[in-house]
Design a protein around this motif. Structure first.
Motif, PDB file in Angstrom:
ATOM      1  N   ARG A  77      53.668  24.234 -19.558  1.00  0.00           N
ATOM      2  CA  ARG A  77      53.865  24.894 -18.069  1.00  0.00           C
ATOM      3  C   ARG A  77      52.495  25.724 -17.972  1.00  0.00           C
ATOM      4  O   ARG A  77      52.155  26.791 -18.717  1.00  0.00           O
ATOM      5  N   VAL A  78      51.892  25.624 -16.777  1.00  0.00           N
ATOM      6  CA  VAL A  78      50.877  26.547 -16.529  1.00  0.00           C
ATOM      7  C   VAL A  78      51.497  27.920 -15.859  1.00  0.00           C
ATOM      8  O   VAL A  78      52.168  27.774 -14.890  1.00  0.00           O
ATOM      9  N   LYS A  79      51.166  29.043 -16.533  1.00  0.00           N
ATOM     10  CA  LYS A  79      51.784  30.035 -16.047  1.00  0.00           C
ATOM     11  C   LYS A  79      51.032  30.909 -14.731  1.00  0.00           C
ATOM     12  O   LYS A  79      49.815  30.401 -14.494  1.00  0.00           O
ATOM     13  N   VAL A  80      51.907  31.620 -13.861  1.00  0.00           N
ATOM     14  CA  VAL A  80      51.339  31.981 -12.795  1.00  0.00           C
ATOM     15  C   VAL A  80      49.931  32.688 -12.956  1.00  0.00           C
ATOM     16  O   VAL A  80      48.932  32.920 -12.165  1.00  0.00           O
ATOM     17  N   ASP A  81      49.828  33.459 -14.007  1.00  0.00           N
ATOM     18  CA  ASP A  81      48.644  34.441 -14.380  1.00  0.00           C
ATOM     19  C   ASP A  81      47.831  33.775 -15.394  1.00  0.00           C
ATOM     20  O   ASP A  81      47.157  34.502 -16.269  1.00  0.00           O
ATOM     21  N   ASP A  82      47.884  32.677 -15.544  1.00  0.00           N
ATOM     22  CA  ASP A  82      47.130  31.714 -16.645  1.00  0.00           C
ATOM     23  C   ASP A  82      45.683  32.081 -16.099  1.00  0.00           C
ATOM     24  O   ASP A  82      45.106  31.831 -15.390  1.00  0.00           O
ATOM     25  N   PRO A  83      44.980  32.730 -17.265  1.00  0.00           N
ATOM     26  CA  PRO A  83      43.660  33.263 -17.163  1.00  0.00           C
ATOM     27  C   PRO A  83      42.600  31.938 -16.635  1.00  0.00           C
ATOM     28  O   PRO A  83      41.412  32.161 -16.112  1.00  0.00           O
ATOM     29  N   ARG A  84      43.176  30.819 -17.132  1.00  0.00           N
ATOM     30  CA  ARG A  84      42.004  29.601 -16.479  1.00  0.00           C
ATOM     31  C   ARG A  84      42.055  29.692 -15.231  1.00  0.00           C
ATOM     32  O   ARG A  84      40.953  28.930 -14.582  1.00  0.00           O
ATOM     33  N   LEU A  85      42.895  30.077 -14.224  1.00  0.00           N
ATOM     34  CA  LEU A  85      42.684  30.240 -12.712  1.00  0.00           C
ATOM     35  C   LEU A  85      42.083  31.179 -12.393  1.00  0.00           C
ATOM     36  O   LEU A  85      41.933  31.213 -11.016  1.00  0.00           O
ATOM     37  N   ASP A  86      41.453  31.946 -13.116  1.00  0.00           N
ATOM     38  CA  ASP A  86      41.080  33.446 -12.386  1.00  0.00           C
ATOM     39  C   ASP A  86      39.558  33.078 -11.638  1.00  0.00           C
ATOM     40  O   ASP A  86      39.601  34.044 -10.545  1.00  0.00           O
ATOM     41  N   PRO A  87      38.994  32.395 -11.902  1.00  0.00           N
ATOM     42  CA  PRO A  87      37.880  32.053 -11.076  1.00  0.00           C
ATOM     43  C   PRO A  87      38.393  31.802  -9.528  1.00  0.00           C
ATOM     44  O   PRO A  87      37.554  32.271  -8.349  1.00  0.00           O
TER      45      PRO A  87
END
Length: 244
Positions: free
Chosen positions: A39-49
């Motif tokens: 599961r991709v968490k809402v705060d997954d750092p991979r989405l930071d960009p």
């Protein structure tokens, strides 16, 4: 690898083409998985960009995370959403489907705090319309967050005095919200916000079986909630279409 960077570049192009914001549905945190199946968490750092790019472009991110907490609670006589869950069984959640409610909400809040230069619109009052004291604490902690009240007007209508105090204090950080375009339902919203009517019903029996009361908000606050806050937060809206 590189997906979020590509998405950020796409977002930049979308804004050039006229986009004024980014909508994130509850799939993030619920059903979105990575290449390993996790599961991709809402705060997954991979989405930071992506969130950083939204801040750079000065567009808001409206995000719907989780659902009402009652969907995770036991389906018994103490659950206010019992009838809704009985008529819409697909809405029932559990600590493993997909994760505990508190976990999902905490992920969202960590993401908000990690990107203070990005404006986030927490959909549905962040599912804290039934706990305005807690929502007040959260807004004080996260000045980059605003809220909208789609689908939670019934929660506000049963606590009109507390809700009016909240709307007064946070009048610059509340947007009018509605989940769907059903014109006859807007009367309920206007009645709660504008009038001082007492003991009137919500428009969906399975959604809220209690009576509601009007807040009687003054015109200056109503104008902010209806359109002035949106004009400030969302770029490219034609201001000439709205009165002062």
């Amino acid at each position: 690898k590189g997906w979020a960077e590509n998405a950020a570049r796409q977002l930049e192009q979308d804004v050039k083409n006229g986009a004024s914001g980014l909508k994130i549905y509850k799939d993030l945190g619920f059903s979105v998985t990575d290449i390993s199946g996790k599961r991709v968490k809402v705060d997954d750092p991979r989405l930071d960009p992506i969130w950083e790019k939204a801040g750079e472009l000065k567009i808001p991110v409206i995000i719907h995370t989780a659902d009402p907490k009652s969907f995770w609670d036991p389906m018994d006589s103490m659950n206010e959403r019992w009838l809704e869950l009985a008529t819409h069984p697909g809405r029932k959640r559990s600590n493993t489907d997909p994760a505990p409610w508190d976990t999902l909400i905490a992920e969202q809040h960590r993401m908000f705090k990690r990107h203070p230069k990005t404006t986030f619109i927490a959909a549905h009052f962040g599912w804290y319309a039934n706990n305005l004291a807690k929502l007040s604490e959260l807004l004080d902690e996260m000045p980059n967050v605003v809220v909208e009240f789609g689908a939670v007007i019934a929660e506000l209508g049963r606590q009109p005095r507390m809700a009016k105090q909240f709307f007064t204090k946070y009048q610059d950080r509340i947007l009018f919200g509605k989940d769907s375009w059903v014109p006859e339902e807007y009367t309920t919203y206007f009645r709660v916000l504008e009038t001082e009517d007492e003991y009137f019903p919500y428009h969906k029996k399975y959604h809220a079986f209690w009576a509601m009361y009007g807040m009687g908000l003054p015109d200056d606050i109503l104008k902010k909630v209806y359109y002035k806050n949106a004009l400030r937060i969302i770029p490219n809206i034609d201001k000439s279409l709205f009165p002062d």
